[in-house]
Enzyme design. Structure first.
Site, PDB file in Angstrom:
ATOM      1  CD  GLU A 106     -14.935  18.076  46.585  1.00 20.68           C
ATOM      2  OE1 GLU A 106     -15.249  19.226  46.297  1.00 20.68           O
ATOM      3  OE2 GLU A 106     -15.567  17.383  47.428  1.00 20.68           O
ATOM      4  CG  ASP A 155     -16.579  26.576  45.217  1.00 21.41           C
ATOM      5  OD1 ASP A 155     -17.728  26.762  45.649  1.00 21.41           O
ATOM      6  OD2 ASP A 155     -16.338  26.210  44.051  1.00 21.41           O
TER       7      ASP A 155
HETATM    8  N1  SAM Z   1     -20.945  26.552  44.590  1.00 22.42           N
HETATM    9  C1  SAM Z   1     -21.373  25.746  45.650  1.00 22.42           C
HETATM   10  C2  SAM Z   1     -22.336  26.351  46.609  1.00 22.42           C
HETATM   11  O1  SAM Z   1     -22.174  27.494  47.060  1.00 22.42           O
HETATM   12  O2  SAM Z   1     -23.292  25.666  46.912  1.00 22.42           O
HETATM   13  C3  SAM Z   1     -20.308  24.897  46.250  1.00 22.42           C
HETATM   14  C4  SAM Z   1     -19.922  23.903  45.219  1.00 22.42           C
HETATM   15  S1  SAM Z   1     -18.744  22.671  45.448  1.00 22.42           S
HETATM   16  C5  SAM Z   1     -19.643  21.337  44.738  1.00 22.42           C
HETATM   17  C6  SAM Z   1     -18.723  22.330  47.186  1.00 22.42           C
HETATM   18  C7  SAM Z   1     -17.797  21.159  47.514  1.00 22.42           C
HETATM   19  O3  SAM Z   1     -17.258  21.311  48.831  1.00 22.42           O
HETATM   20  C8  SAM Z   1     -18.463  19.784  47.497  1.00 22.42           C
HETATM   21  O4  SAM Z   1     -18.035  19.066  46.380  1.00 22.42           O
HETATM   22  C9  SAM Z   1     -18.028  19.139  48.816  1.00 22.42           C
HETATM   23  O5  SAM Z   1     -17.711  17.769  48.687  1.00 22.42           O
HETATM   24  C10 SAM Z   1     -16.842  20.004  49.193  1.00 22.42           C
HETATM   25  N2  SAM Z   1     -16.487  19.978  50.632  1.00 22.42           N
HETATM   26  C11 SAM Z   1     -17.327  20.028  51.694  1.00 22.42           C
HETATM   27  N3  SAM Z   1     -16.619  19.969  52.837  1.00 22.42           N
HETATM   28  C12 SAM Z   1     -15.307  19.864  52.490  1.00 22.42           C
HETATM   29  C13 SAM Z   1     -14.101  19.752  53.228  1.00 22.42           C
HETATM   30  N4  SAM Z   1     -14.091  19.711  54.570  1.00 22.42           N
HETATM   31  N5  SAM Z   1     -12.936  19.676  52.532  1.00 22.42           N
HETATM   32  C14 SAM Z   1     -12.912  19.701  51.167  1.00 22.42           C
HETATM   33  N6  SAM Z   1     -14.036  19.789  50.429  1.00 22.42           N
HETATM   34  C15 SAM Z   1     -15.218  19.878  51.081  1.00 22.42           C
END
Ligand code: SAM
Length: 277
Positions: A106, A155
């Protein structure tokens, strides 16, 4: 006084719900983060003005993003989750009996901190001994992996900010390299109603790289339009040939063997969009 949260879907559509209380607001190094107590939905995680999950309907999304790919693979021992900072996907992955270990990468530590504090229903398994949590860019992590994982679950947030690269063909090629020779991956691929060009492009890219490409749907009320899509790319196994008796009897709230199959039945407009007739 009534307080309302409004999500701007596009130039002509806004979706609103009544808010009982704003629990947390923060600008992290990566995004704007809020946790609301929303009437009807309960606690709600919002990133950059977009609803990520709510405690009322999160089980639908998290069971479908985790158990459909895990049960498509006959022996899903080693799993990678990209994103998923609320913890809901990790919770589902670690309770799968055939999973031995999972890494969750994350990018934003603050999302996990907020989930631990405000969303215990989702974050409850983030300290599970099967799970290793890393704070890094998922793209960089995947680029450094070679034939390591059975299943990769993406995700992510919508394709804005740090998540843009997670929706590119180059990234799916790196995902293929990071998977074992019979591995498979799934990515949340947005609304088939509001993101038609994107979903068609994702499917085309995945089908160009993987032997099996499949899109499936679930109904998630807190996402715009309700109808939500996931795209799977698999080197060997086809989710449509999974035998119902091979699906572990866990306490699911949405997913079951019939849903596993039915989720791949696509409406005609979507089949056409994906070039399937
Ligand atoms: N269920 C959700 C939706 O469809 O809207 C997604 C939920 S989860 C909170 C998404 C996560 O992806 C976020 O916490 C964000 O910080 C993370 N994220 C975004 N880009 C990323 C990357 N390049 N590497 C790792 N995590 C990432």
């Amino acid at each position: 006084m009534e307080l309302w949260y409004t999500e701007n879907q596009n130039s002509h559509l806004r979706l609103s719900c009544r808010v009982n209380q704003t629990l947390h607001v923060e600008k992290t190094p990566f995004q704007h983060l809020a946790v609301l107590d929303a009437a009807g939905f309960g606690r709600m995680l919002v990133l950059d003005g977009i609803v990520q999950t709510t405690v009322w309907d999160e089980y639908i999304y998290h069971e479908m993003i985790a158990h459909v790919p895990l049960n498509t693979h006959p022996d899903p021992k080693r799993i990678l989750i990209i994103g998923g900072g609320d913890g809901g996907t990790a919770r589902e992955v670690v309770r799968h009996p055939r999973v031995e270990g999972a890494v969750m990468v994350e990018i934003d530590e603050r999302v996990v901190a907020a989930a631990r504090k405000y969303l215990p229903e989702l974050s409850s398994h983030l300290d599970d001994p099967k799970l290793e949590l890393r704070f890094a860019d998922g793209i960089k992590h995947v680029a450094e992996c070679d034939a390591e994982y059975d299943v990769i679950i993406i995700d992510s947030t919508d394709p804005v900010g740090p998540a843009v690269g997670l929706f590119s063909r180059e990234f799916y090629e790196m995902v293929s390299k990071a998977l074992k020779e019979d591995g498979l991956f799934v990515a949340q691929s947005e609304s088939p109603l509001f993101n038609r060009d994107l979903i068609a492009r994702i499917y085309r890219d995945v089908a160009g790289i993987f032997a099996v490409a499949r899109t499936y749907l679930a109904c998630v009320p807190s996402y715009p339009g309700g109808m939500w899509s996931f795209t799977m790319g698999s080197k060997r196994y086809d989710p449509l040939t999974v035998k119902p008796e091979s699906i572990p009897a866990l306490a699911y709230r949405y997913y079951n063997a019939e849903i596993h199959r039915a989720a791949f039945a696509l409406p005609q407009f979507l089949r056409k969009l994906l070039g399937q007739g």
